[in-house]
Design a protein around this motif. Structure first.
Motif, PDB file in Angstrom:
ATOM      1  N   ILE A 120       0.789  -1.229  -0.124  1.00 51.94           N
ATOM      2  CA  ILE A 120      -0.214  -0.041   0.084  1.00 51.94           C
ATOM      3  C   ILE A 120       0.940   1.105  -0.079  1.00 51.94           C
ATOM      4  CG2 ILE A 120      -1.641   1.332   1.332  1.00 51.94           C
ATOM      5  CD1 ILE A 120      -2.879  -1.501   2.284  1.00 51.94           C
ATOM      6  N   VAL A 121       1.826   1.173   0.826  1.00 47.45           N
ATOM      7  CA  VAL A 121       2.904   2.398   0.925  1.00 47.45           C
ATOM      8  C   VAL A 121       3.437   2.783  -0.489  1.00 47.45           C
ATOM      9  CG1 VAL A 121       4.956   3.332   1.743  1.00 47.45           C
ATOM     10  CG2 VAL A 121       3.336   2.355   3.377  1.00 47.45           C
ATOM     11  N   GLU A 122       3.917   1.575  -1.376  1.00 50.55           N
ATOM     12  CA  GLU A 122       4.534   1.743  -2.467  1.00 50.55           C
ATOM     13  C   GLU A 122       3.711   2.188  -3.545  1.00 50.55           C
ATOM     14  OE1 GLU A 122       7.843   1.460  -3.410  1.00 50.55           O
ATOM     15  OE2 GLU A 122       7.642   1.635  -1.677  1.00 50.55           O
ATOM     16  N   GLU A 123       2.301   1.628  -3.624  1.00 50.52           N
ATOM     17  CA  GLU A 123       1.172   2.090  -4.544  1.00 50.52           C
ATOM     18  C   GLU A 123       0.953   3.770  -4.153  1.00 50.52           C
ATOM     19  OE1 GLU A 123      -2.296  -0.235  -4.184  1.00 50.52           O
ATOM     20  OE2 GLU A 123      -1.219  -2.101  -4.729  1.00 50.52           O
ATOM     21  N   ALA A 124       1.022   4.108  -2.854  1.00 48.51           N
ATOM     22  CA  ALA A 124       0.830   5.514  -2.487  1.00 48.51           C
ATOM     23  C   ALA A 124       1.986   6.128  -3.162  1.00 48.51           C
ATOM     24  CB  ALA A 124       0.533   5.536  -1.015  1.00 48.51           C
ATOM     25  N   ARG A 125       3.068   5.849  -2.595  1.00 46.86           N
ATOM     26  CA  ARG A 125       4.406   6.521  -3.079  1.00 46.86           C
ATOM     27  C   ARG A 125       4.506   6.922  -4.629  1.00 46.86           C
ATOM     28  NH1 ARG A 125       8.379   5.335  -5.833  1.00 46.86           N
ATOM     29  NH2 ARG A 125       8.091   2.974  -5.870  1.00 46.86           N
ATOM     30  N   ILE A 126       4.170   5.867  -5.449  1.00 48.95           N
ATOM     31  CA  ILE A 126       4.272   6.040  -6.917  1.00 48.95           C
ATOM     32  C   ILE A 126       3.039   7.036  -7.233  1.00 48.95           C
ATOM     33  CG2 ILE A 126       3.832   4.635  -9.083  1.00 48.95           C
ATOM     34  CD1 ILE A 126       5.061   2.265  -7.709  1.00 48.95           C
ATOM     35  N   ALA A 127       1.834   6.996  -6.804  1.00 54.90           N
ATOM     36  CA  ALA A 127       0.850   7.879  -7.127  1.00 54.90           C
ATOM     37  C   ALA A 127       1.213   9.205  -6.609  1.00 54.90           C
ATOM     38  CB  ALA A 127      -0.582   7.210  -6.490  1.00 54.90           C
ATOM     39  N   MET A 128       1.603   9.435  -5.600  1.00 55.00           N
ATOM     40  CA  MET A 128       2.182  10.666  -5.025  1.00 55.00           C
ATOM     41  C   MET A 128       3.267  11.379  -5.796  1.00 55.00           C
ATOM     42  SD  MET A 128       1.769  10.847  -0.977  1.00 55.00           S
ATOM     43  CE  MET A 128       2.766   9.302  -0.748  1.00 55.00           C
ATOM     44  N   GLY A 129       3.910  10.446  -6.623  1.00 52.83           N
ATOM     45  CA  GLY A 129       5.054  11.061  -7.502  1.00 52.83           C
ATOM     46  C   GLY A 129       6.234  11.159  -6.957  1.00 52.83           C
ATOM     47  N   LEU A 130       6.659  10.144  -5.776  1.00 55.05           N
ATOM     48  CA  LEU A 130       7.785  10.121  -5.074  1.00 55.05           C
ATOM     49  C   LEU A 130       8.567   9.083  -5.476  1.00 55.05           C
ATOM     50  CD1 LEU A 130       6.063  11.030  -1.602  1.00 55.05           C
ATOM     51  CD2 LEU A 130       7.476  12.413  -3.022  1.00 55.05           C
ATOM     52  N   SER A 131      10.040   9.112  -5.395  1.00 60.17           N
ATOM     53  CA  SER A 131      10.780   8.154  -5.731  1.00 60.17           C
ATOM     54  C   SER A 131      11.302   6.869  -4.661  1.00 60.17           C
ATOM     55  CB  SER A 131      12.185   8.695  -6.026  1.00 60.17           C
ATOM     56  OG  SER A 131      13.040   8.848  -4.791  1.00 60.17           O
ATOM     57  N   PHE A 132      11.645   5.865  -4.906  1.00 54.30           N
ATOM     58  CA  PHE A 132      11.861   4.502  -4.344  1.00 54.30           C
ATOM     59  C   PHE A 132      12.914   5.313  -3.343  1.00 54.30           C
ATOM     60  CE2 PHE A 132      14.747   1.241  -3.063  1.00 54.30           C
ATOM     61  CZ  PHE A 132      14.037   0.424  -2.587  1.00 54.30           C
ATOM     62  N   ASN A 133      13.986   6.004  -3.573  1.00 58.03           N
ATOM     63  CA  ASN A 133      14.925   6.654  -2.720  1.00 58.03           C
ATOM     64  C   ASN A 133      14.026   7.483  -1.574  1.00 58.03           C
ATOM     65  OD1 ASN A 133      17.233   5.273  -3.599  1.00 58.03           O
ATOM     66  ND2 ASN A 133      17.695   6.959  -5.048  1.00 58.03           N
ATOM     67  N   ASP A 134      13.068   8.257  -2.014  1.00 57.97           N
ATOM     68  CA  ASP A 134      12.287   8.971  -1.035  1.00 57.97           C
ATOM     69  C   ASP A 134      11.595   8.063  -0.092  1.00 57.97           C
ATOM     70  OD1 ASP A 134      12.599  11.510  -2.457  1.00 57.97           O
ATOM     71  OD2 ASP A 134      10.816  11.131  -3.462  1.00 57.97           O
TER      72      ASP A 134
END
Length: 149
Positions: A120-134
């Motif tokens: 869920i965090v990874e899906e949200a991260r991608i949708a928020m336009g944030l990087s894996f490093n973020d």
């Protein structure tokens, strides 16, 4: 016929959910993460309330009301990425990074990071336009903070 009879004894449903803004979207994501392991604990509920109070300057009662609305939104909710996109479109980078920190805070609160929670965090991260490093940096920040307490 029986259904009509049972409905007559139920209170009417007047709970129209508000259109989510960035705060409600983040709150619904926090609830979604906390419930991902199917064990929604009082500690997680309290943590979500504290996060909402901290990020949006609510008192305890206001934060609990917002969280309760977020629980309803989560249950009737669109996909995780819809909430993430809403956050991306309505907040600046620092607010999105704070949202990512908050998500990791809920994931790591019990000392375990369940695979469903991380997804869920990874899906949200991608949708928020944030990087894996973020995300990696946010997780490390939260782990360091938890280890220090």
């Amino acid at each position: 016929m029986l259904r009509k009879l049972f409905q007559a004894f139920r209170p009417p449903q007047h709970d129209k959910l508000p259109d989510p803004d960035a705060e409600l979207a983040l709150g619904a994501l926090l609830v979604r993460v906390a419930q991902a392991d199917r064990d929604y604990k009082l500690e997680e509920i309290s943590l979500i309330d504290r996060i909402l109070a901290r990020l949006y300057q609510h008192n305890a009662i206001e934060a609990a009301k917002v969280r309760a609305t977020c629980e309803k939104l989560h249950n009737a909710a669109p996909e995780t990425d819809t909430f993430g996109k809403l956050i991306r479109e309505t907040t600046n980078l620092n607010e999105r990074l704070a949202a990512l920190d908050a998500l990791w805070e809920v994931v790591l609160a019990d000392g375990n990071s369940d695979e469903g929670e991380v997804k869920i965090v990874e899906e949200a991260r991608i949708a928020m336009g944030l990087s894996f490093n973020d995300s990696k940096a946010a997780r490390e920040r939260i782990q360091s903070r938890l280890e220090a307490t």
